[in-house]
Scaffold this motif. Structure first.
Motif, PDB file in Angstrom:
ATOM      1  N   SER A  79      12.464   3.861  12.017  1.00 58.98           N
ATOM      2  CA  SER A  79      11.237   4.086  11.246  1.00 58.98           C
ATOM      3  C   SER A  79      11.545   4.438   9.800  1.00 58.98           C
ATOM      4  CB  SER A  79      10.395   5.189  11.888  1.00 58.98           C
ATOM      5  OG  SER A  79       9.840   4.729  13.091  1.00 58.98           O
ATOM      6  N   LEU A  91       4.826  -2.390  12.958  1.00 60.55           N
ATOM      7  CA  LEU A  91       3.884  -1.281  13.131  1.00 60.55           C
ATOM      8  C   LEU A  91       3.001  -1.527  14.353  1.00 60.55           C
ATOM      9  CD1 LEU A  91       2.880   1.396  11.909  1.00 60.55           C
ATOM     10  CD2 LEU A  91       1.274   0.042  10.551  1.00 60.55           C
ATOM     11  N   THR A 109       4.712   7.195  12.026  1.00 61.15           N
ATOM     12  CA  THR A 109       4.792   6.974  13.478  1.00 61.15           C
ATOM     13  C   THR A 109       5.697   8.001  14.155  1.00 61.15           C
ATOM     14  OG1 THR A 109       6.664   5.423  13.310  1.00 61.15           O
ATOM     15  CG2 THR A 109       4.418   4.483  13.222  1.00 61.15           C
ATOM     16  N   PRO A 155      -1.971   2.045  15.178  1.00 57.72           N
ATOM     17  CA  PRO A 155      -1.086   1.248  14.312  1.00 57.72           C
ATOM     18  C   PRO A 155      -1.614  -0.160  14.008  1.00 57.72           C
ATOM     19  CG  PRO A 155       0.213   2.428  15.920  1.00 57.72           C
ATOM     20  CD  PRO A 155      -1.230   2.604  16.316  1.00 57.72           C
TER      21      PRO A 155
END
Length: 147
Positions: free
Chosen positions: A131, A45, A106, A75
């Motif tokens: 992701s 992240l 994200t 993040p």
């Protein structure tokens, strides 16, 4: 920077292997696995934020650079908040779920990077499976840790 190349796709997908291993070890009830899975998800992240920072720095003369740079630090801040919550509450299962959701979240930023011509045209072909894959594996690790 027009396209993400095959090597980057291969290396990106290889980045799912540590979390796959963590899920496999978690199924075997390895007690250290949830913590590893959490650290790995939060590391990635933060890494995504670092990539966004790099895209922002390419906008040297653009007033939008500041907005993208701001998004780039989010993040890491989210990762720290999840980590602190995990240590304060002792709930690695919920922290893993939160980290998985953060990874899913994200994707809109990645999509905006493509729309703004900051990221390569095929960026989402890389980012979506990574992701969603890492997010799902992280949530699965949290579910296993809870049971």
């Amino acid at each position: 920077m027009r396209q993400v190349r095959r090597t980057a796709f291969a290396l990106g997908h290889a980045g799912l292997l540590p979390q796959m291993a963590a899920v496999a070890f978690a199924l075997d009830r390895d007690r250290g696995t949830p913590l590893f899975a959490l650290f790995y998800a939060l590391l990635i992240l933060s890494f995504l934020g670092g990539m966004w920072w790099g895209f922002a720095m390419r906008r040297a003369d653009d007033p939008a650079q500041g907005r993208l740079a701001l998004m780039a630090v989010v993040p890491s801040l989210v990762a720290v908040a999840i980590l602190l919550a995990a240590f304060v509450t002792g709930r690695l299962d919920w922290a893993l779920v939160a980290a998985g959701i953060a990874l899913f979240l994200t994707l809109p930023v990645d999509r905006a990077l493509v729309r703004g011509s900051d990221a390569p045209a095929n960026w989402m072909r890389l980012r979506v499976p990574l992701s969603l894959g890492l997010g799902a594996l992280t949530i699965l690790a949290g579910w296993i840790a809870a049971h």
